[in-house]
Write an enzyme that holds these catalytic residues in place. Structure first.
Site, PDB file in Angstrom:
ATOM      1  N   LYS A  39     -22.441   2.737  -5.709  1.00  0.00           N
ATOM      2  CA  LYS A  39     -21.398   3.029  -6.702  1.00  0.00           C
ATOM      3  C   LYS A  39     -21.499   2.097  -7.913  1.00  0.00           C
ATOM      4  O   LYS A  39     -21.400   2.541  -9.063  1.00  0.00           O
ATOM      5  CB  LYS A  39     -20.051   2.855  -5.983  1.00  0.00           C
ATOM      6  N   CYS A  98     -20.624  -0.321  -2.064  1.00  0.00           N
ATOM      7  CA  CYS A  98     -20.697  -1.083  -3.314  1.00  0.00           C
ATOM      8  C   CYS A  98     -21.965  -0.844  -4.119  1.00  0.00           C
ATOM      9  O   CYS A  98     -21.897  -0.413  -5.264  1.00  0.00           O
ATOM     10  CB  CYS A  98     -20.553  -2.562  -3.007  1.00  0.00           C
ATOM     11  N   ASN A 158     -24.330  -7.347  -8.188  1.00  0.00           N
ATOM     12  CA  ASN A 158     -24.665  -6.263  -7.262  1.00  0.00           C
ATOM     13  C   ASN A 158     -25.938  -5.533  -7.686  1.00  0.00           C
ATOM     14  O   ASN A 158     -26.762  -5.169  -6.847  1.00  0.00           O
ATOM     15  CB  ASN A 158     -23.493  -5.280  -7.135  1.00  0.00           C
ATOM     16  N   THR A 174     -13.525  -3.945  -8.236  1.00  0.00           N
ATOM     17  CA  THR A 174     -14.689  -3.973  -9.129  1.00  0.00           C
ATOM     18  C   THR A 174     -14.427  -3.007 -10.269  1.00  0.00           C
ATOM     19  O   THR A 174     -14.310  -1.803 -10.046  1.00  0.00           O
ATOM     20  CB  THR A 174     -15.940  -3.577  -8.337  1.00  0.00           C
ATOM     21  N   ASP A 230       0.859  -1.197   0.000  1.00  0.00           N
ATOM     22  CA  ASP A 230       0.000   0.000   0.000  1.00  0.00           C
ATOM     23  C   ASP A 230       0.886   1.235   0.000  1.00  0.00           C
ATOM     24  O   ASP A 230       1.974   1.243   0.567  1.00  0.00           O
ATOM     25  CB  ASP A 230      -0.923   0.011   1.237  1.00  0.00           C
ATOM     26  N   ARG A 274     -19.177  -9.727   1.661  1.00  0.00           N
ATOM     27  CA  ARG A 274     -19.939  -8.646   2.293  1.00  0.00           C
ATOM     28  C   ARG A 274     -19.180  -8.139   3.500  1.00  0.00           C
ATOM     29  O   ARG A 274     -18.586  -8.940   4.241  1.00  0.00           O
ATOM     30  CB  ARG A 274     -21.296  -9.161   2.823  1.00  0.00           C
ATOM     31  N   PHE A 284     -31.951 -11.299   1.028  1.00  0.00           N
ATOM     32  CA  PHE A 284     -32.003  -9.920   0.506  1.00  0.00           C
ATOM     33  C   PHE A 284     -33.425  -9.471   0.206  1.00  0.00           C
ATOM     34  O   PHE A 284     -33.689  -8.780  -0.759  1.00  0.00           O
ATOM     35  CB  PHE A 284     -31.063  -9.760  -0.708  1.00  0.00           C
ATOM     36  N   GLY A 308     -36.289  -2.023   4.353  1.00  0.00           N
ATOM     37  CA  GLY A 308     -35.599  -1.102   5.260  1.00  0.00           C
ATOM     38  C   GLY A 308     -35.580   0.307   4.713  1.00  0.00           C
ATOM     39  O   GLY A 308     -36.417   0.675   3.870  1.00  0.00           O
TER      40      GLY A 308
HETATM   41  C1  UGA Z   1     -22.404  -6.067  -1.186  1.00  0.00           C
HETATM   42  C2  UGA Z   1     -22.717  -7.464  -1.728  1.00  0.00           C
HETATM   43  O1  UGA Z   1     -23.692  -8.099  -0.882  1.00  0.00           O
HETATM   44  C3  UGA Z   1     -21.452  -8.319  -1.783  1.00  0.00           C
HETATM   45  O2  UGA Z   1     -21.756  -9.583  -2.373  1.00  0.00           O
HETATM   46  C4  UGA Z   1     -20.412  -7.603  -2.630  1.00  0.00           C
HETATM   47  O3  UGA Z   1     -19.180  -8.314  -2.675  1.00  0.00           O
HETATM   48  C5  UGA Z   1     -20.152  -6.232  -2.039  1.00  0.00           C
HETATM   49  O4  UGA Z   1     -21.381  -5.476  -2.005  1.00  0.00           O
HETATM   50  C6  UGA Z   1     -19.131  -5.549  -2.931  1.00  0.00           C
HETATM   51  O5  UGA Z   1     -19.412  -5.320  -4.105  1.00  0.00           O
HETATM   52  O6  UGA Z   1     -17.987  -5.336  -2.481  1.00  0.00           O
HETATM   53  P1  UGA Z   1     -21.999  -5.015   1.268  1.00  0.00           P
HETATM   54  O7  UGA Z   1     -22.081  -3.674   0.586  1.00  0.00           O
HETATM   55  O8  UGA Z   1     -20.891  -5.282   2.216  1.00  0.00           O
HETATM   56  O9  UGA Z   1     -21.947  -6.186   0.157  1.00  0.00           O
HETATM   57  O10 UGA Z   1     -23.337  -5.196   2.106  1.00  0.00           O
HETATM   58  P2  UGA Z   1     -24.739  -5.923   1.939  1.00  0.00           P
HETATM   59  O11 UGA Z   1     -24.897  -6.908   3.029  1.00  0.00           O
HETATM   60  O12 UGA Z   1     -24.957  -6.398   0.567  1.00  0.00           O
HETATM   61  O13 UGA Z   1     -25.734  -4.709   2.231  1.00  0.00           O
HETATM   62  C7  UGA Z   1     -25.812  -3.578   1.362  1.00  0.00           C
HETATM   63  C8  UGA Z   1     -26.967  -2.692   1.755  1.00  0.00           C
HETATM   64  O14 UGA Z   1     -28.209  -3.322   1.476  1.00  0.00           O
HETATM   65  C9  UGA Z   1     -27.020  -2.337   3.256  1.00  0.00           C
HETATM   66  O15 UGA Z   1     -27.344  -0.976   3.386  1.00  0.00           O
HETATM   67  C10 UGA Z   1     -28.102  -3.232   3.803  1.00  0.00           C
HETATM   68  O16 UGA Z   1     -28.727  -2.712   4.946  1.00  0.00           O
HETATM   69  C11 UGA Z   1     -29.042  -3.276   2.626  1.00  0.00           C
HETATM   70  N1  UGA Z   1     -29.910  -4.482   2.639  1.00  0.00           N
HETATM   71  C12 UGA Z   1     -29.375  -5.714   2.448  1.00  0.00           C
HETATM   72  C13 UGA Z   1     -31.268  -4.330   2.835  1.00  0.00           C
HETATM   73  O17 UGA Z   1     -31.786  -3.203   3.014  1.00  0.00           O
HETATM   74  N2  UGA Z   1     -32.066  -5.440   2.820  1.00  0.00           N
HETATM   75  C14 UGA Z   1     -31.555  -6.680   2.634  1.00  0.00           C
HETATM   76  O18 UGA Z   1     -32.350  -7.650   2.626  1.00  0.00           O
HETATM   77  C15 UGA Z   1     -30.183  -6.822   2.434  1.00  0.00           C
END
Ligand code: UGA
Length: 434
Positions: free
Chosen positions: A266, A263, A211, A122, A30, A154, A252, A256
């Protein structure tokens, strides 16, 4: 295998530590000296459950190291992973690839012997072609292959996701690179993880498609939640009722305040840009982006609604600030829309988050940060659950009620049951349930 990992952000650090745990020799590189110093002292710059122990044990066993100057690591690597940030470019939503291309330039000057250059960041379709062009232009003699290997982990569940993924996607048409990548991921064959080999452009698109689909699925259930409220149905039962259909799947589908994070916002924007530029617009994804943005903005109105429409002079207790639990990440969190809107309408905001307050303090003005959930609810007119941290699932509700000026709760994550809350004397509203 010898692996060099360029970038020690979320993906780089987790991937590096997990590859080392698989038994590979990993050197993480880094440009940020303070980050490398801290990592070498065993301090992990992000909050991710289990990561500190995983890093410590692999450093101790000599398989994981952190350096500022990656020359030696890149020269000796079988595979160099690019895991630098690809933020949204200001103004147009395109992914900013300057860090990726800078890494490609650096790698070009150093590779020695056949080397696989892997994009874990990504990156939009066609980025692998450009990386190949950059390296080839500078080193016509070099033996290398550029491979796409998107990451699906995640935040908050990163290690588990990395070690037990549903699948690994590898985009390459080079046979030697396939062998190297298969060897790197060989430990996953114990769990029978499918490794999907595709063409490079296909693999790049799979990441965005995944995504975007998940963002769309969340947005769908959020709109169903609004409809449930309008017609007197229960969104959790609707989610269960459709999710049991294996073609739909139950994950998913939690309604909410709208998705956030580093992720989905963007990547959906970047996919929209790519598709528009390619003359093949993705209107469902465009709409998803708009509906989600509008939803996050509408949440302040919901909170006002619980107080009869007036926020002036009212105190709002905000439980949870991060975009989801088990992270300290505030990027595109609904809190960043909701809290300024509440304050603009005259409310005072008292907030608590188990991990996100340091970062939130940088991004939000005029918020009173508190030491715990009970301190946050003291004297409040309404308590809002914005992030479903486990500790907010088991609040001492009698204590909350006594501490508040009046027992009003807006549960934007459906943590509690409406009938229980009403029985306890709360004026309770949630999402998609009446
Ligand atoms: C997301 C993807 O789930 C991963 O598979 C991916 O690798 C990652 O982006 C990435 O591209 O790096 P992440 O952003 O860490 O992961 O979090 P998530 O668990 O997917 O949640 C994203 C958002 O969706 C949060 O704000 C969460 O509260 C919301 N969410 C998720 C909901 O409102 N309802 C759900 O049922 C699930």
């Amino acid at each position: 295998m010898r692996v060099a990992m360029i970038g020690t952000g979320y993906v780089g650090l987790v991937s590096g530590a997990c590859f080392a745990d698989f038994g590979h020799v990993v050197c993480c590189v880094d440009k940020d000296p303070s980050k490398i110093d801290r990592l070498n002292q065993g301090q992990i710059p992000i909050f991710e459950p289990g990561l500190d122990a995983l890093v410590a044990s692999n450093v101790r066993d000599g398989r994981l190291s952190f350096v500022l100057d990656g020359a030696e690591a890149i020269r000796t690597a079988d595979a160099v992973f690019i895991a630098v940030g690809t933020p949204s470019r200001r103004g147009d939503g395109h992914a900013d690839l300057s860090y990726v291309y800078a890494a490609a330039e650096e790698i070009a000057g150093l590779i020695d012997g056949f080397t696989v250059v892997v994009t874990k960041s990504t990156v939009p379709v066609g980025t692998g072609d450009e990386i190949e062009r950059i390296i080839r232009a500078r080193r016509p003699d070099a033996e290398f292959a550029v491979v796409s290997n998107p990451e699906f982990l995640r935040e908050g569940a990163a290690i588990e996701d990395f070690k037990r993924p549903d699948r690994v996607v590898v985009g390459t048409e080079d046979d030697r690179a396939r062998v190297v990548m298969a060897e790197i991921y060989r430990p996953l064959s114990l769990n029978e993880t499918p490794i999907l080999f595709t063409a490079r452009r296909t693999s790049e698109l799979i990441k965005y498609a995944a995504n975007a689909f998940l963002a769309l699925k969340i947005t769908f259930i959020n709109e169903m939640a609004d409809l449930c409220e309008a017609v007197g149905a229960d969104v959790q039962q609707v989610a269960r009722g459709i999710g049991l259909d294996k073609r739909i799947g139950s994950k998913f589908l939690n309604a909410g305040p709208g998705y956030g994070g580093s992720c989905f916002p963007k990547d959906t924007l970047a996919l929209v840009r790519t598709a528009t530029d390619a003359g093949s617009p993705v209107r469902l994804v465009e709409t998803t982006v708009q509906v989600n943005d509008a939803r996050k903005k509408a949440m302040a109105g919901r909170i006002a609604g619980a107080l009869g429409g007036e926020l002036k002079g009212r105190t709002v207790a905000m439980l949870g600030l991060t975009f989801k639990p088990n992270t300290d990440d505030m990027r595109d969190s609904p809190a960043l829309d909701v809290i300024p809107a509440l304050i603009a309408r005259g409310a005072t905001v008292q907030a608590f988050d188990p991990e996100g307050m340091e970062e939130a303090a940088r991004l939000l003005d005029d918020v009173q940060f508190k030491d715990g959930p009970y301190e946050a609810v003291a004297g409040a007119d309404v308590v809002v659950i914005l992030t479903e941290w486990n500790q907010f699932r088991a609040l001492d509700l009698d204590r909350v009620k006594l501490l508040m000026r009046q027992p009003v709760m807006v549960d934007l994550r459906n943590v509690y049951r409406p009938e229980d809350m009403r029985a306890r004397g709360f004026a309770y509203t949630s999402v998609g349930r009446t």
